[in-house]
Design an enzyme around this catalytic site. Structure first.
Site, PDB file in Angstrom:
ATOM      1  N   CYS A 145      -2.048  -4.197   7.024  1.00 39.44           N
ATOM      2  CA  CYS A 145      -0.747  -4.769   7.634  1.00 39.44           C
ATOM      3  C   CYS A 145      -0.734  -3.840   8.973  1.00 39.44           C
ATOM      4  CB  CYS A 145       0.640  -4.644   6.996  1.00 39.44           C
ATOM      5  SG  CYS A 145       0.633  -5.684   5.537  1.00 39.44           S
TER       6      CYS A 145
ATOM      7  N   GLY B  13     -21.679  12.835 -13.671  1.00 37.13           N
ATOM      8  CA  GLY B  13     -21.607  11.362 -13.940  1.00 37.13           C
ATOM      9  C   GLY B  13     -22.335  10.663 -12.743  1.00 37.13           C
TER      10      GLY B  13
ATOM     11  N   CYS C 101       0.741  -1.127  -0.212  1.00 32.70           N
ATOM     12  CA  CYS C 101       0.068  -0.119   0.001  1.00 32.70           C
ATOM     13  C   CYS C 101       1.033   1.192  -0.080  1.00 32.70           C
ATOM     14  CB  CYS C 101      -0.957   0.158   1.447  1.00 32.70           C
ATOM     15  SG  CYS C 101       0.276   0.521   2.701  1.00 32.70           S
TER      16      CYS C 101
ATOM     17  N   CYS D  34      -4.810  -0.252   4.048  1.00 36.74           N
ATOM     18  CA  CYS D  34      -3.639  -0.781   4.749  1.00 36.74           C
ATOM     19  C   CYS D  34      -4.218  -1.893   5.499  1.00 36.74           C
ATOM     20  CB  CYS D  34      -2.680  -0.081   5.563  1.00 36.74           C
ATOM     21  SG  CYS D  34      -1.306  -0.905   6.000  1.00 36.74           S
TER      22      CYS D  34
ATOM     23  N   GLU E 220       0.617 -12.906  15.722  1.00 33.38           N
ATOM     24  CA  GLU E 220      -1.030 -13.452  15.806  1.00 33.38           C
ATOM     25  C   GLU E 220      -1.667 -13.161  17.174  1.00 33.38           C
ATOM     26  OE1 GLU E 220      -1.709 -17.154  12.867  1.00 33.38           O
ATOM     27  OE2 GLU E 220       0.251 -17.251  14.226  1.00 33.38           O
TER      28      GLU E 220
HETATM   29  C1  LIG Z   1     -14.649   3.963  -4.800  1.00 35.02           C
HETATM   30  C2  LIG Z   1     -15.757   4.881  -5.349  1.00 35.02           C
HETATM   31  C3  LIG Z   1     -16.635   5.191  -4.061  1.00 35.02           C
HETATM   32  C4  LIG Z   1     -17.769   6.136  -4.485  1.00 35.02           C
HETATM   33  N1  LIG Z   1     -18.462   6.505  -3.266  1.00 35.02           N
HETATM   34  C5  LIG Z   1     -19.646   7.316  -3.403  1.00 35.02           C
HETATM   35  C6  LIG Z   1     -20.285   7.501  -2.417  1.00 35.02           C
HETATM   36  O1  LIG Z   1     -20.247   7.382  -1.292  1.00 35.02           O
HETATM   37  N2  LIG Z   1     -21.503   8.584  -2.603  1.00 35.02           N
HETATM   38  C7  LIG Z   1     -21.811   8.481  -4.088  1.00 35.02           C
HETATM   39  O2  LIG Z   1     -22.895   9.279  -4.254  1.00 35.02           O
HETATM   40  N3  LIG Z   1     -21.097   8.223  -5.053  1.00 35.02           N
HETATM   41  C8  LIG Z   1     -20.110   7.672  -4.871  1.00 35.02           C
HETATM   42  N4  LIG Z   1     -19.202   7.184  -5.849  1.00 35.02           N
HETATM   43  C9  LIG Z   1     -19.691   7.454  -7.392  1.00 35.02           C
HETATM   44  C10 LIG Z   1     -18.953   8.546  -7.794  1.00 35.02           C
HETATM   45  O3  LIG Z   1     -19.368   9.664  -7.424  1.00 35.02           O
HETATM   46  C11 LIG Z   1     -19.327   8.663  -9.426  1.00 35.02           C
HETATM   47  O4  LIG Z   1     -18.684   7.092  -9.881  1.00 35.02           O
HETATM   48  C12 LIG Z   1     -18.798   9.653 -10.344  1.00 35.02           C
HETATM   49  O5  LIG Z   1     -19.443  10.779  -9.770  1.00 35.02           O
HETATM   50  C13 LIG Z   1     -19.215   9.317 -11.773  1.00 35.02           C
HETATM   51  O6  LIG Z   1     -18.405  10.686 -12.381  1.00 35.02           O
HETATM   52  P1  LIG Z   1     -17.475  10.319 -13.533  1.00 35.02           P
HETATM   53  O7  LIG Z   1     -17.110  11.505 -14.108  1.00 35.02           O
HETATM   54  O8  LIG Z   1     -16.349   9.532 -13.064  1.00 35.02           O
HETATM   55  O9  LIG Z   1     -18.391   9.470 -14.467  1.00 35.02           O
HETATM   56  P2  LIG Z   1     -18.009   8.390 -15.718  1.00 35.02           P
HETATM   57  O10 LIG Z   1     -17.485   7.148 -15.062  1.00 35.02           O
HETATM   58  O11 LIG Z   1     -17.027   9.012 -16.612  1.00 35.02           O
HETATM   59  O12 LIG Z   1     -19.440   8.300 -16.307  1.00 35.02           O
HETATM   60  C14 LIG Z   1     -20.691   7.600 -15.506  1.00 35.02           C
HETATM   61  C15 LIG Z   1     -21.579   7.414 -16.416  1.00 35.02           C
HETATM   62  O13 LIG Z   1     -22.397   8.517 -16.727  1.00 35.02           O
HETATM   63  C16 LIG Z   1     -22.340   8.948 -18.042  1.00 35.02           C
HETATM   64  N5  LIG Z   1     -22.060  10.391 -18.275  1.00 35.02           N
HETATM   65  C17 LIG Z   1     -21.304  11.143 -17.498  1.00 35.02           C
HETATM   66  N6  LIG Z   1     -21.352  12.501 -17.676  1.00 35.02           N
HETATM   67  C18 LIG Z   1     -22.603  12.652 -18.360  1.00 35.02           C
HETATM   68  C19 LIG Z   1     -23.295  13.533 -18.831  1.00 35.02           C
HETATM   69  N7  LIG Z   1     -23.050  14.886 -18.453  1.00 35.02           N
HETATM   70  N8  LIG Z   1     -24.552  13.459 -19.436  1.00 35.02           N
HETATM   71  C20 LIG Z   1     -24.685  12.127 -19.945  1.00 35.02           C
HETATM   72  N9  LIG Z   1     -24.002  11.123 -19.301  1.00 35.02           N
HETATM   73  C21 LIG Z   1     -23.059  11.338 -18.611  1.00 35.02           C
HETATM   74  C22 LIG Z   1     -21.361   8.231 -18.774  1.00 35.02           C
HETATM   75  O14 LIG Z   1     -21.473   7.937 -20.101  1.00 35.02           O
HETATM   76  C23 LIG Z   1     -21.263   6.788 -17.924  1.00 35.02           C
HETATM   77  O15 LIG Z   1     -22.339   5.952 -18.375  1.00 35.02           O
HETATM   78  C24 LIG Z   1     -18.107   6.220  -5.769  1.00 35.02           C
HETATM   79  C25 LIG Z   1     -17.431   5.959  -6.712  1.00 35.02           C
HETATM   80  C26 LIG Z   1     -16.069   5.346  -6.652  1.00 35.02           C
HETATM   81  C27 LIG Z   1     -15.256   4.837  -7.642  1.00 35.02           C
HETATM   82  S1  FES Z   2      -0.976  -3.297   2.898  1.00 34.06           S
HETATM   83 FE1  FES Z   2      -0.081  -1.461   3.860  1.00 34.06          FE
HETATM   84  S2  FES Z   2       1.881  -2.375   4.548  1.00 34.06           S
HETATM   85 FE2  FES Z   2       0.790  -3.836   3.904  1.00 34.06          FE
END
Ligand SMILES: Cc1cc2nc3c(=O)[nH]c(=O)nc-3n(C[C@H](O)[C@H](O)[C@H](O)COP(=O)(O)OP(=O)(O)OC[C@H]3O[C@@H](n4cnc5c(N)ncnc54)[C@H](O)[C@@H]3O)c2cc1C
Ligand code: FES
Ligand code: FES
Length: 1364
Positions: free
Chosen positions: A165, A355, A119, A163, A1290
């Protein structure tokens, strides 16, 4: 905007220019870094944005403002094509072994913040970004060597990085060491200043902000002065610069072709939806100005759909700062604060607002943004064909899922006008509040439910109380299609005078509305959260007829918990975590006993340390992926692929039929038997490998495995055995060899007869736990000449891998060389469970005569890994009225899964820690059940943690039955040395070695136990919705030292090479071995002037170089490897001493280098190997420790916060206190995961459904104890131990049960209160607290309807008062 198109993708990595003219557009940055560059520091931990192992810094240059913007991203989700004109910095770009390490690397190493190191590069980049950006703030200049960062900002910098560990404490210290406001005295054990020394900044590796890394190279600045957009029809990547252009791109697509066209912003949606395949057209919409605006006017704030969540937060915060007292200021701040909990920083930096909303609209994503903007009355602008349409967010969400041609342009948060006539009012305020209940307070976890409420609250001249108007009550993420407004409740409340009765009725109404869809987990809990949040919002308004205190929106927490204890407030740390470590450094065996930093920690931080997947692939390399069964018991009729043509790049599928003649279908083995590699005609559990698909890239192999279709047939088959009860019915058991079957102690019937009270047949159930090593299972096999094969395996037992591979291929053992350099976390999961991975890889390489490698994706790893043993326990216990236990009987059914693995050892392991109390008489009946599940295997403290837990559960039950303080029941039943000898025959050692009573007493004073018990009592009396509990737990943990080989060679220049049987898994084995080699060889030069530590290198395990390596497990491999090395060194010293004496006579003094040179010249054998075999009297011994934990639970949400943990652990004389401290803290936090957080769920077929970071929640920095104090007790001389040391890997995991027991104590208080509200007998409060005690579990025990109970009791009290 004039568009200048480029057909080539140009970007920089660590200052190097990259220009690509051919690229597959679905390629992620991580794939590119790892497979096509030499920069491998970014690691693949999950591939879904949830772990942070892949974090790198992205820098963008704005030529107009001449400014560089730097932020972290998850490289596993970022598409390479979106990086045109950008610069990437990875951890090796900050510094490295050749050019010098960065102070971040040095401080991570010096604060002992890297164990397995997998990590660490991601952590370093998260911190680096925080340092970089702090420079751009207007904070005052920090002192030299520090950054413009506060300690809490420094700690928060790594909030989304996992992490497994360290337990995070040392990582937090490394981060805080850069903070301008840090008090160096608060930082933990480190290698920069010693205990008692004056800590001073000058001893820290100097951090100079101005000399720091150039994140954006000048050449790239010059190149992108004219912004060239990567737009390449050839590579299907388009970057429109206007909505019109976007429309025409979309317009040319056939509607049914839609799924193959993708609008892309941050591409983080892929982390959730895992679209593995590539599309025909990628349209990057970030360059359309309209989608990137943030516009503020008198009516509200408008945010473009492509604006990242981080930028939106920043803009909202800025807006709010300008008018902190105004309604909109409060709303903007609350929305920003809530958004700050979405994902992690490295997700929010690229994830767009649009998105998120589109995912919520189209794919039912459980969005936070949709809910909070719904309550804020947001509007959205859409482009539908040639029309622009404005919708309320509610209309947007309620429309049928939009197709890919509909573009979300902007979202607008309006500033609200008061809507009602104010003439008759005294005062009117607008209130806005948001809520989310999630397993991790700081984010990186989807909520069980989120909510946001808006209300206009008014007081009128002639009425006593407040009237609510214009209510908007939004709820989401609870298992509904999209966020909704609870309209009926709004209508019910609107315009009415708020009273207790009204609130009660509203809450009842709400329960009927917030009902999760079928198949959503914890439905009743989610509904109860809605009720809790509404109470939280409206409750304080009921009791306050005036409007005081609502100027800035309701201060709800302060109101609900207005009586919080002053003493506690003072004690609560002002920042996230604080800690103290007490260690004693022994100099007797210098450098053994000293807190030397971990060998290789810097290269782990810089990312240069080579793990299996970092070894470069040869040209003709192939990649494998497992096709596994999804059925527990079925005939396998065949494997096909979803598409008619074979998937891209597939070379073949290897099944049981491809096992060579002379070879066996064997994929794993233990001393109890073999396990098949592949299902033959019958699959026997969900998760069983059926085939191994081999393709030209890892991605193609994964995609092919993903679209494999297995045809099953279950006709005339018996139903599978899926529970231990069914196993009993069918007598489906594995044999427990007599020497592992726990012995009866004393006479159970007699003990029961002597008791005053009995509890008969109480039941406990324990579930599984997944290893969650950050590096998943991996292997790389290379065919060699003459029917040989070399296999690089991330394994805790390469020797076994060698045996199994040889057996499978039908070749002699000496044809198989298995090499393991380091393992990115094992925790037992890379012992037996690593073998099928290495074997399948070797089989494919052998058959195809090409190198083959595999790096399991997280989902497959989770499904196949097995994990900890679930079990069902029934116990009967007899005890006296004074709490003394006289007899205990246990019936335990252990679910071992399909094959023996090491399961027959579990009963033996369990009974050791279970015997920590004097049970009077103890009888046990354990059965190891064979079921149609994945084979369960050893996981850190296998069996021991369950045994220790069962002991505590019995004690808790006894105390509860007698209504006694549980701590006193514990104390009364602790062993005397006499009873210890009876229970631990042959392992109890000498009386002075039994340090547990001392440890328990010492902990009482060092943790202020009794004083805190009293304070907690007071706290619980005056707090309704928060309760606290405290618990003190002892552990006794037997371990066994096993035979281990070692080999030490001294080279011509005096440098030393060491080989050991043990594998470096992050536990510091190499470091201890180095120390031991330096100490032992140093004996030849008795003046001790030569410190040999730097001259020793421990090298990778190689099964043809050092044989009989055995397993690295059971906590004792470090010490036994050290002892083997000591034996080797002693032999060398013996050979060198005569020469040294001769030389000394001739020359006076002799240096090490001179001695070795002469030894070479005089043909002294400078290589020695040894096989350490512990004698019977020293093979078994007991470890002792104790912990006190205090928690606070929230009765509204079920959340548990660990306020403080104090641990004292006896390490004998620690070989390296820094390493042992890391083991203690890390194990404890892994135990917190088991007891409190990690739900390892399967479907009805036994297929694991907690299959990634979205659903499986290991501890993060915000879920560890807020105050974490650890003392390593140096209990002196232990003759039969290796230089007096004891194990640490452990046993400390068992101490985490203290958190569970403290939670139980807090719940007990909560239940008393609810029972009192319900008018029931408050003394009757016996209950079982499940493991893990997750939020829903805690809440359920505190009463899913505790809000109703509370309101009901208030109402009836009022009724009584009005009647009297
Ligand atoms: C690890 C992780 C944790 C997350 N935790 C949360 C959380 O706790 N709460 C929460 O609310 N969200 C959470 N999310 C979601 C996150 O907010 C969305 O994945 C993110 O906002 C999507 O935006 P993007 O720009 O990456 O979209 P993209 O991945 O680029 O697009 C997502 C989709 O929307 C479409 N799209 C994008 N923009 C437009 C547009 N303007 N018009 C039409 N279609 C469009 C794309 O074609 C695609 O289908 C999490 C995401 C991850 C990866
Ligand atoms: S995952 Fe953080 S040190 Fe192993
Ligand atoms: S690998 Fe990218 S966040 Fe886990």
């Amino acid at each position: 905007m004039d568009k200048i198109e480029g057909k080539k993708l140009v970007f920089a990595i660590n200052g190097e220019r990259f220009e690509l003219s051919s690229i597959e557009p679905s390629t992620t940055l991580l794939e590119f870094l790892r497979y096509q560059t030499r920069f491998r520091s970014a690691k693949l931990g999950c591939g879904e944005g949830g772990c942070g192992a892949c974090v790198v810094l992205l820098s963008k240059y704005d030529p107009v403002l001449d400014q560089v913007e730097d932020f972290t991203i998850s490289s596993c989700l970022t598409l390479l094509c979106s990086l045109n004109g950008c610069s990437i910095t990875t951890s090796e770009g900050l510094g490295n072994s050749k050019d010098g390490f960065h102070p971040i690397h040095q401080r991570f190493a010096g604060f002992h913040a890297s164990q397995c190191g997998f990590c660490t590069p991601g952590m370093c980049m998260s911190l680096f970004s925080a340092l970089c950006n702090s420079e751009k703030t207007s904070m005052p200049e920090p002192p030299p060597g520090f950054a413009k960062l506060t300690i809490s900002e420094a700690e928060k910098a790594i909030a989304g990085n996992l992490c497994r560990c360290t337990g995070y404490r040392p990582i937090a210290d490394a981060c805080k060491s850069f903070a301008a406001d840090v008090d160096l005295e608060d930082l933990g054990l480190n290698s920069f200043w010693g205990k008692g020394e004056n800590e001073c900044a000058s001893k820290l590796p100097f951090y100079c902000r101005r000399d720091d890394i150039c994140t954006f190279p000048e050449f790239l600045k010059r190149e992108i002065k004219n912004k060239i957009l990567f737009n390449s029809e050839e590579y299907s990547w388009y970057t429109p610069v206007s909505v019109e252009e976007l429309q025409s791109l979309l317009g040319s697509e056939e509607a049914d072709y839609g799924t193959r066209v993708k609008l892309v912003v941050g591409n983080t949606g892929m982390g959730y939806y895992k679209e593995l395949g590539h599309c025909n057209k990628y349209i990057d919409i970030r360059h359309i100005p309209e989608l990137s605006i943030i516009r503020r006017d008198s009516t509200g704030i408008e945010i473009g759909a492509a604006v990242s969540i981080s930028r939106a937060i920043q803009a909202l915060m800025e807006e709010s700062k300008g008018r902190p007292q105004s309604y909109e200021g409060v709303v903007f701040k609350k929305i920003a604060d809530h958004m700050d909990k979405i994902g992690s920083k490295f997700i929010r930096n690229t994830a767009s607002l649009g998105g998120n909303l589109v995912m919520a609209q189209r794919n039912q994503f459980p969005s936070d943004i949709a809910t909070i903007l719904l309550a804020a009355g947001a509007l959205v602008d859409l482009q539908i064909g040639t029309k622009r349409i404005k919708l309320t967010l509610e209309e947007f969400l309620e429309s049928p899922p939009f197709d890919f041609k509909i573009i979300l342009l902007t979202a607008r948060i309006p500033i609200l006008e008061q809507t009602i006539d104010v003439s008759s009012k005294i005062q009117s305020r607008l209130l806005f509040e948001t809520y989310r209940a999630a397993p991790r307070p700081l984010g990186n976890a989807l909520p069980y439910l989120n909510a946001a409420f808006f209300a206009q609250v008014s007081t009128y001249k002639d009425c006593d109380g407040v009237i609510l108007e214009g209510l908007r009550l939004a709820f989401g993420a609870y298992g509904t299609k999209h966020a909704i407004r609870a309209r009926k409740v709004e209508e019910f409340l609107n315009g009415k005078l708020l009273s207790l009765g009204l609130l009660f009725e509203a809450i009842k109404l709400l329960r009927g509305i917030i009902v999760p869809e079928d198949h959503v987990s914890h439905p009743a809990y989610r509904s109860s959260l809605a009720v809790s949040f509404l109470l939280d919002f409206l409750g304080p308004l009921v009791d306050n007829s005036g409007m005081d205190g609502y100027v800035n929106g309701p201060q709800i927490d302060a109101k609900v918990e207005n009586n919080s204890d002053k003493f506690y407030d003072a004690m609560r740390p002002s920042f996230l975590s604080s800690a103290k470590q007490v260690v004693e450094v022994a100099k007797k065996y210098h450098p053994v006993g000293e807190p030397i930093k971990k060998a290789g920690a810097e290269i782990q931080a810089s990312g240069e340390a080579v793990y299996v997947d970092d070894i470069p692939s040869p040209k003709d390399c192939l990649y494998g992926a497992f096709i596994y069964s999804t059925r527990p018991l079925a005939r396998v009729k065949g494997i096909t692929f979803k598409s008619s043509s074979p998937p891209d790049g597939v070379v073949g599928v290897i099944t049981v039929k491809e096992i060579p003649k002379g070879g066996d279908n064997v994929g794993a083995r233990s001393i109890f038997g073999d396990e098949p590699l592949f299902a033959d005609n019958l699959t026997r559990y969900a998760g069983q490998p059926i085939g191994f698909v081999v393709a030209d890239t890892q991605k193609h192999a994964n995609m092919a495995a993903d679209c494999a279709v297995v045809e099953y047939d279950t006709e005339n088959l018996e139903p599978p055995v899926l529970t231990v009860e069914e196993a009993v019915k069918k007598s489906s058991f594995f044999q427990i060899p007599p020497f592992l079957n726990p012995k009866q102690i004393g006479n159970f019937s007699k003990g029961m007869a002597e008791s005053d009270h009995k509890i008969l047949s109480a039941e406990i159930r324990l579930g599984s736990q997944y290893y969650f090593y950050l590096e998943t299972q991996t292997a790389f096999a290379v065919p060699d000449e003459d029917n040989c094969i070399v296999v690089y395996s991330s394994s805790q037992c390469p020797e076994n891998a060698q045996i199994v591979i040889a057996k499978c291929l039908g070749i002699p053992h000496h044809n198989v060389r298995v090499i393991t350099r380091r393992v990115g976390g094992g925790f037992g999961g890379k012992a037996i469970r690593s073998l099928p991975v290495a074997t399948a890889c070797a089989l494919a390489a052998h058959n195809l005569q090409r190198p083959v490698r595999i790096y399991l994706d997280r989902k497959t790893d989770m499904i196949m890994a097995g994990g900890r043993h679930p079990m069902k326990i029934n116990f009967s216990v007899g005890f006296k009225s004074n709490g003394i236990i006289t007899a205990l009987h246990l019936d335990i059914l252990i679910n071992a899964g399909i094959s023996e693995d090491v399961s027959p050892v579990i009963p033996y392991n369990m009974i050791g820690p279970l015997k920590k109390y004097n049970w009077g008489a103890l009888s046990v009946d354990m059965k190891v059940c064979r079921t149609n599940h994945t084979s369960k295997s050893a996981m850190r403290a296998p069996g021991e943690v369950q045994g220790s837990y069962i002991a505590e559960a019995v004690i808790e039950h006894v105390a509860s039955t007698l209504s006694m303080e549980v701590d006193s029941v514990r104390e009364k039943n602790l062993h005397t040395f006499e009873s210890l000898k009876v229970f631990y025959e042959g392992a109890s050692g000498e009386a002075f070695e039994y340090t547990l009573p001392y440890v328990m007493d010492r902990l009482v004073s060092s943790s202020n136990f009794h004083q805190r018990v009293e304070v907690i009592r007071q706290f619980n009396c005056c707090n309704k919705w928060k309760k606290r509990g405290i618990s003190r737990i002892p552990i006794v943990h037997p371990v066994m030292v096993r035979p281990t080989p070692g080999k030490v060679s001294i080279l011509n220049d005096g440098s030393v090479v060491v080989e050991v049987g043990g594998i470096e898994l992050g536990q510091g084995l190499w470091t201890k071995v180095k120390q031991m080699a330096a100490f032992s060889l140093g004996q030849v030069l008795l003046d001790g002037s030569n410190n040999l530590l730097e001259r020793v290198r421990v090298i990778q395990a190689d099964t043809l170089s050092l044989i009989q390596g055995g397993f690295t497990s059971g906590s004792t491999t470090s010490e036994s490897s050290c002892e083997a090395v000591r034996l080797c060194c002693n032999a060398l010293v013996e050979r060198l001493i005569p020469l040294k004496e001769r030389l000394q006579e001739q020359m006076g003094t002799v240096s090490w280098d001179m001695l070795i040179l002469q030894a070479h010249l005089q043909a002294v054998n400078l290589s020695s190997s040894a096989f350490y075999v512990p004698d019977i009297t020293s093979a078994h011994y007991l470890n002792y420790g104790a912990a006190v934990s205090e928690v606070e639970i929230d009765l509204l949400t079920g959340a548990t916060m660990i306020l403080r943990t104090d641990i004292i652990y006896d390490c004998g004389q620690s070989l390296n206190p820094a390493v042992d401290l890391g083991q203690i803290e890390g194990a404890f936090v892994q135990g917190i995961g088991f007891f409190m957080l990690e739900e390892y769920l399967t479907n009805s077929d036994g297929l694991v459904v907690s299959e990634g970071t979205w659903t499986y929640k290991i501890p993060t920095i915000d879920t560890i104890p807020k105050q974490f104090n650890v003392e390593i007790l140096n209990s002196g001389h232990h003759q039969r131990r290796v230089l007096s040391s004891k194990a640490s890997g452990e046993p400390p995991l068992l101490l985490a049960v203290s958190v569970h027991c403290a939670t139980r104590a807090a719940i007990k208080e909560a239940r008393k209160q609810v029972l009192a509200w319900n008018g029931s007998d408050a003394s009757n409060s016996t209950f079982q607290l499940e493991v893990p005690a997750t939020m829903p579990v805690v809440k359920e025990l505190c009463g899913l309807d505790n809000v109703e109970s509370y309101l009901q009791s208030l109402l009836s009290n009022r009724q009584k008062l009005s009647l009297s």
